[in-house]
Design a protein around this motif. Sequence first.
Motif, PDB file in Angstrom:
ATOM      1  N   LEU A 176     -33.468 -62.149  52.636  1.00  8.69           N
ATOM      2  CA  LEU A 176     -32.351 -62.893  52.051  1.00  8.69           C
ATOM      3  C   LEU A 176     -31.670 -62.142  50.909  1.00  8.69           C
ATOM      4  O   LEU A 176     -30.760 -62.669  50.274  1.00  8.69           O
ATOM      5  CB  LEU A 176     -32.853 -64.257  51.527  1.00  8.69           C
ATOM      6  N   GLY A 177     -32.114 -60.901  50.646  1.00 10.02           N
ATOM      7  CA  GLY A 177     -31.455 -60.090  49.613  1.00 10.02           C
ATOM      8  C   GLY A 177     -32.013 -60.323  48.222  1.00 10.02           C
ATOM      9  O   GLY A 177     -32.911 -61.134  48.011  1.00 10.02           O
ATOM     10  N   TYR A 178     -31.446 -59.564  47.266  1.00 10.70           N
ATOM     11  CA  TYR A 178     -31.897 -59.619  45.867  1.00 10.70           C
ATOM     12  C   TYR A 178     -30.710 -59.941  44.958  1.00 10.70           C
ATOM     13  O   TYR A 178     -29.633 -59.398  45.183  1.00 10.70           O
ATOM     14  CB  TYR A 178     -32.509 -58.282  45.443  1.00 10.70           C
ATOM     15  N   PRO A 179     -30.849 -60.736  43.897  1.00 12.10           N
ATOM     16  CA  PRO A 179     -32.018 -61.551  43.579  1.00 12.10           C
ATOM     17  C   PRO A 179     -32.069 -62.781  44.483  1.00 12.10           C
ATOM     18  O   PRO A 179     -31.037 -63.269  44.927  1.00 12.10           O
ATOM     19  CB  PRO A 179     -31.781 -61.946  42.124  1.00 12.10           C
ATOM     20  N   GLY A 180     -33.293 -63.266  44.728  1.00  3.49           N
ATOM     21  CA  GLY A 180     -33.456 -64.267  45.769  1.00  3.49           C
ATOM     22  C   GLY A 180     -33.497 -65.709  45.325  1.00  3.49           C
ATOM     23  O   GLY A 180     -33.421 -66.620  46.153  1.00  3.49           O
ATOM     24  N   GLY A 181     -33.635 -65.946  44.005  1.00  6.51           N
ATOM     25  CA  GLY A 181     -33.801 -67.321  43.529  1.00  6.51           C
ATOM     26  C   GLY A 181     -32.689 -68.252  43.972  1.00  6.51           C
ATOM     27  O   GLY A 181     -32.944 -69.322  44.528  1.00  6.51           O
TER      28      GLY A 181
ATOM     29  N   ILE B 155     -32.733 -68.977  47.811  1.00  2.00           N
ATOM     30  CA  ILE B 155     -33.819 -69.883  48.216  1.00  2.00           C
ATOM     31  C   ILE B 155     -33.466 -71.311  47.800  1.00  2.00           C
ATOM     32  O   ILE B 155     -33.645 -72.261  48.562  1.00  2.00           O
ATOM     33  CB  ILE B 155     -35.161 -69.428  47.616  1.00  2.00           C
ATOM     34  N   ASP B 156     -32.936 -71.449  46.600  1.00  2.00           N
ATOM     35  CA  ASP B 156     -32.498 -72.754  46.103  1.00  2.00           C
ATOM     36  C   ASP B 156     -31.497 -73.367  47.101  1.00  2.00           C
ATOM     37  O   ASP B 156     -31.625 -74.522  47.517  1.00  2.00           O
ATOM     38  CB  ASP B 156     -31.829 -72.521  44.724  1.00  2.00           C
ATOM     39  N   ARG B 157     -30.528 -72.546  47.509  1.00  2.00           N
ATOM     40  CA  ARG B 157     -29.447 -73.048  48.381  1.00  2.00           C
ATOM     41  C   ARG B 157     -29.967 -73.432  49.761  1.00  2.00           C
ATOM     42  O   ARG B 157     -29.695 -74.521  50.256  1.00  2.00           O
ATOM     43  CB  ARG B 157     -28.361 -71.979  48.493  1.00  2.00           C
ATOM     44  N   ILE B 158     -30.735 -72.525  50.398  1.00  2.00           N
ATOM     45  CA  ILE B 158     -31.136 -72.857  51.776  1.00  2.00           C
ATOM     46  C   ILE B 158     -32.210 -73.952  51.812  1.00  2.00           C
ATOM     47  O   ILE B 158     -32.360 -74.639  52.803  1.00  2.00           O
ATOM     48  CB  ILE B 158     -31.538 -71.626  52.625  1.00  2.00           C
ATOM     49  N   SER B 159     -32.926 -74.124  50.696  1.00  2.00           N
ATOM     50  CA  SER B 159     -33.951 -75.189  50.637  1.00  2.00           C
ATOM     51  C   SER B 159     -33.332 -76.570  50.795  1.00  2.00           C
ATOM     52  O   SER B 159     -34.003 -77.508  51.228  1.00  2.00           O
ATOM     53  CB  SER B 159     -34.664 -75.170  49.289  1.00  2.00           C
ATOM     54  N   ARG B 160     -32.057 -76.681  50.425  1.00  2.00           N
ATOM     55  CA  ARG B 160     -31.411 -78.010  50.474  1.00  2.00           C
ATOM     56  C   ARG B 160     -31.342 -78.559  51.885  1.00  2.00           C
ATOM     57  O   ARG B 160     -31.315 -79.755  52.094  1.00  2.00           O
ATOM     58  CB  ARG B 160     -30.012 -77.945  49.857  1.00  2.00           C
ATOM     59  N   SER B 161     -31.346 -77.661  52.896  1.00  2.00           N
ATOM     60  CA  SER B 161     -31.314 -78.165  54.273  1.00  2.00           C
ATOM     61  C   SER B 161     -32.707 -78.129  54.913  1.00  2.00           C
ATOM     62  O   SER B 161     -32.860 -78.345  56.113  1.00  2.00           O
ATOM     63  CB  SER B 161     -30.317 -77.354  55.105  1.00  2.00           C
ATOM     64  N   GLY B 162     -33.735 -77.846  54.110  1.00  2.00           N
ATOM     65  CA  GLY B 162     -35.098 -77.797  54.652  1.00  2.00           C
ATOM     66  C   GLY B 162     -35.913 -79.020  54.271  1.00  2.00           C
ATOM     67  O   GLY B 162     -35.498 -79.813  53.426  1.00  2.00           O
TER      68      GLY B 162
ATOM     69  N   ILE C 234     -39.388 -73.126  55.302  1.00  2.00           N
ATOM     70  CA  ILE C 234     -40.262 -72.186  54.560  1.00  2.00           C
ATOM     71  C   ILE C 234     -39.796 -72.132  53.100  1.00  2.00           C
ATOM     72  O   ILE C 234     -40.597 -72.258  52.163  1.00  2.00           O
ATOM     73  CB  ILE C 234     -40.230 -70.764  55.174  1.00  2.00           C
ATOM     74  N   ALA C 235     -38.479 -71.968  52.925  1.00  2.00           N
ATOM     75  CA  ALA C 235     -37.928 -71.876  51.562  1.00  2.00           C
ATOM     76  C   ALA C 235     -38.230 -73.159  50.779  1.00  2.00           C
ATOM     77  O   ALA C 235     -38.690 -73.101  49.628  1.00  2.00           O
ATOM     78  CB  ALA C 235     -36.423 -71.627  51.624  1.00  2.00           C
ATOM     79  N   ALA C 236     -37.986 -74.300  51.404  1.00  2.00           N
ATOM     80  CA  ALA C 236     -38.188 -75.580  50.708  1.00  2.00           C
ATOM     81  C   ALA C 236     -39.670 -75.818  50.406  1.00  2.00           C
ATOM     82  O   ALA C 236     -40.020 -76.317  49.324  1.00  2.00           O
ATOM     83  CB  ALA C 236     -37.630 -76.724  51.544  1.00  2.00           C
TER      84      ALA C 236
ATOM     85  N   ASN D  17     -32.484 -73.426  38.819  1.00  2.00           N
ATOM     86  CA  ASN D  17     -32.877 -74.014  40.115  1.00  2.00           C
ATOM     87  C   ASN D  17     -32.617 -75.528  40.158  1.00  2.00           C
ATOM     88  O   ASN D  17     -33.111 -76.275  39.315  1.00  2.00           O
ATOM     89  CB  ASN D  17     -34.366 -73.721  40.361  1.00  2.00           C
ATOM     90  N   SER D  18     -31.879 -75.950  41.165  1.00  2.00           N
ATOM     91  CA  SER D  18     -31.442 -77.354  41.207  1.00  2.00           C
ATOM     92  C   SER D  18     -32.628 -78.309  41.375  1.00  2.00           C
ATOM     93  O   SER D  18     -32.678 -79.375  40.769  1.00  2.00           O
ATOM     94  CB  SER D  18     -30.417 -77.576  42.313  1.00  2.00           C
ATOM     95  N   ARG D  19     -33.602 -77.911  42.189  1.00  2.00           N
ATOM     96  CA  ARG D  19     -34.772 -78.778  42.411  1.00  2.00           C
ATOM     97  C   ARG D  19     -35.614 -78.897  41.131  1.00  2.00           C
ATOM     98  O   ARG D  19     -36.090 -79.973  40.782  1.00  2.00           O
ATOM     99  CB  ARG D  19     -35.605 -78.218  43.570  1.00  2.00           C
ATOM    100  N   LEU D  20     -35.785 -77.776  40.432  1.00  2.00           N
ATOM    101  CA  LEU D  20     -36.580 -77.793  39.197  1.00  2.00           C
ATOM    102  C   LEU D  20     -35.903 -78.662  38.134  1.00  2.00           C
ATOM    103  O   LEU D  20     -36.571 -79.444  37.440  1.00  2.00           O
ATOM    104  CB  LEU D  20     -36.786 -76.357  38.679  1.00  2.00           C
TER     105      LEU D  20
END
Length: 331
Positions: free
Chosen positions: A175-180, A183-190, A236-238, A273-276
């Motif tokens: 997913l490239g660098y930096p990854g935070g 991961i935050d973005r794709i977790s929203r659909s997981g 996985i991300a979520a 991070n939106s979830r945090l």
Amino acid sequence: MNILGIETSCDETAAAVIMEDTTLASSVVASQTEIHHRYGGVVPELASRKHIEAIVPVVDESLAKADLSLKNIDAIAVTRGPGLVGALLVGFSFAKACAYALEIPWVGVNHLEGHINSVFLEPDPPSFPFVALLVSGGHTGIYHVTSHMSAELMGQTRDDAAGEAFDKVAKMLDLGYPGGGVIDRISRSGDPAKIKFPRTYLDKSEFDFSFSGIKTAVHRYIMNHKDHLKDQMPDIAAGFQEAVMDVLCYKAIRAAMAKGCERIALVGGVAANSRLREKLRSDARRQGICVHIPSLHLCGDNAAMIAVVGYHYLNAGVVSGMQDDVYSKSR
Ligand code: KG4
Ligand code: ZN
């Protein structure tokens, strides 16, 4: 008093101006992400070179945005460490030279103290004492903060920083660098409950962290599910994100309770991070604890937070001298 802040500890060249009572007049951040992206992490030598190119235009822009020139600056605050030595030296030497030429005081600031003080750039900052959960790419720790200049370390990571774990997992998932942020973005659909990754609490009554176990668990999962990876990416991300956030929130809230603090400051790059942001607020509310989180532009590395710490040091009569040098490790 107008203070010019300068930050070059890693891959952001940043300058900011704060005025009396720490009002933010300008904050400019030039990110090098594009340069380091293809290497999957920060290349120290490239970072130093880019800081050299960027420092003058970035400082000029911060002064222009504040409608000031160098002769209106009364003092300079600059990051002294921890960070990449070559990168730090660019901002530090620039600040030294400017202060010498302008005959004004200057002070070297600890980058982590900067992150902790970033909440004071927001309206309604926390009153002392409070607990700070500092989560960035280089550091993860919990502090008992009793003044702008004193923070007692209660616990920290024994291996990777939380942001580093995000970056490494993103790399594993291509997913490239930096990854935070990705991961935050794709977790929203997981679905965070679909794949259960381990939570490493170590001793539940203490405040140290470890993120290497979850990194290995994600790696193992990826190796065992190579064929269906694309469809599973959001889960996985979520799942990974939720496991990290569970531990961070649990420990920060326990630390606040242990110190009898009713306030937690969430700071550092991972505080974006939106979830945090959501989870810490809601978990803490249940314990009667209020959470202070800076706006997104003040979570990642910036010079405004450095200027705020500098303001308090200078007011207390602390200044740096020509013989002072940068440092790479936390002190
Ligand atoms: O504080 P920072 O800008 O630099 C250090 O002092 O290390 O933090 C950068 C870290 C990186 O690891 C990045 O992936 C992470 O913050 N980060 C995030 C998010 N945005 C940045 N991690 C999780 N979720 C985000 N939305
Ligand atoms: Zn930082």
